[in-house]
Design a protein around this motif. Structure first.
Motif, PDB file in Angstrom:
ATOM      1  N   GLU A   9      -1.920 -20.578   0.158  1.00 53.77           N
ATOM      2  CA  GLU A   9      -2.536 -20.262  -1.131  1.00 53.77           C
ATOM      3  C   GLU A   9      -3.667 -19.251  -0.963  1.00 53.77           C
ATOM      4  O   GLU A   9      -3.777 -18.300  -1.737  1.00 53.77           O
ATOM      5  CB  GLU A   9      -3.061 -21.533  -1.794  1.00 53.77           C
ATOM      6  N   ILE A  10      -4.504 -19.446   0.049  1.00 53.27           N
ATOM      7  CA  ILE A  10      -5.622 -18.531   0.286  1.00 53.27           C
ATOM      8  C   ILE A  10      -5.095 -17.145   0.655  1.00 53.27           C
ATOM      9  O   ILE A  10      -5.589 -16.128   0.152  1.00 53.27           O
ATOM     10  CB  ILE A  10      -6.560 -19.060   1.403  1.00 53.27           C
ATOM     11  N   GLN A  45      -2.290 -15.829  -0.202  1.00 53.06           N
ATOM     12  CA  GLN A  45      -1.700 -15.225  -1.395  1.00 53.06           C
ATOM     13  C   GLN A  45      -2.787 -14.757  -2.369  1.00 53.06           C
ATOM     14  O   GLN A  45      -2.690 -13.667  -2.926  1.00 53.06           O
ATOM     15  CB  GLN A  45      -0.785 -16.226  -2.088  1.00 53.06           C
ATOM     16  N   ASP A  46      -3.817 -15.579  -2.556  1.00 49.61           N
ATOM     17  CA  ASP A  46      -4.882 -15.245  -3.506  1.00 49.61           C
ATOM     18  C   ASP A  46      -5.861 -14.201  -2.969  1.00 49.61           C
ATOM     19  O   ASP A  46      -6.433 -13.434  -3.740  1.00 49.61           O
ATOM     20  CB  ASP A  46      -5.670 -16.501  -3.891  1.00 49.61           C
ATOM     21  N   VAL A  66      -0.324 -25.551   3.426  1.00 45.23           N
ATOM     22  CA  VAL A  66      -0.240 -25.222   2.002  1.00 45.23           C
ATOM     23  C   VAL A  66      -1.516 -24.511   1.550  1.00 45.23           C
ATOM     24  O   VAL A  66      -1.467 -23.487   0.863  1.00 45.23           O
ATOM     25  CB  VAL A  66       0.011 -26.499   1.154  1.00 45.23           C
ATOM     26  N   TRP A  67      -2.657 -25.034   1.958  1.00 46.78           N
ATOM     27  CA  TRP A  67      -3.936 -24.431   1.583  1.00 46.78           C
ATOM     28  C   TRP A  67      -4.046 -23.007   2.123  1.00 46.78           C
ATOM     29  O   TRP A  67      -4.444 -22.090   1.396  1.00 46.78           O
ATOM     30  CB  TRP A  67      -5.086 -25.300   2.110  1.00 46.78           C
TER      31      TRP A  67
END
Length: 76
Positions: free
Chosen positions: A36-37, A39-40, A32-33
């Motif tokens: 997110e990274i 995507q960001d 999950v982390w």
């Protein structure tokens, strides 16, 4: 009903030993982390994201191998 082939049996056996079937909370959190990274910060190299996740979530060698296999293959 079809009889399972040797290939089907081999895939099933491999799936049983997949880190995802171990129900590792750390591995799930790392995935999950990482998502997110990515995507960001799409410009960030996946290799460095992977290394940070391995340390941040204290993953086992098997979990690290799983992430290496599935996340670094996406990089161009």
């Amino acid at each position: 009903m079809k009889q399972p082939t040797a290939l089907t049996e081999k895939r099933y056996a491999m799936a049983e030993h997949s880190p995802l079937n171990i129900q590792s909370a750390k591995l799930k959190k790392a995935i999950v982390w990482m998502a997110e990274i990515i995507q960001d910060q799409p410009q960030k190299e996946r290799c460095s994201i992977l290394q940070e996740a391995e340390l941040r979530f204290d993953l086992t060698p098997l979990e690290c191998e799983f992430l290496n296999k599935h996340f670094t293959a996406q990089e161009s």
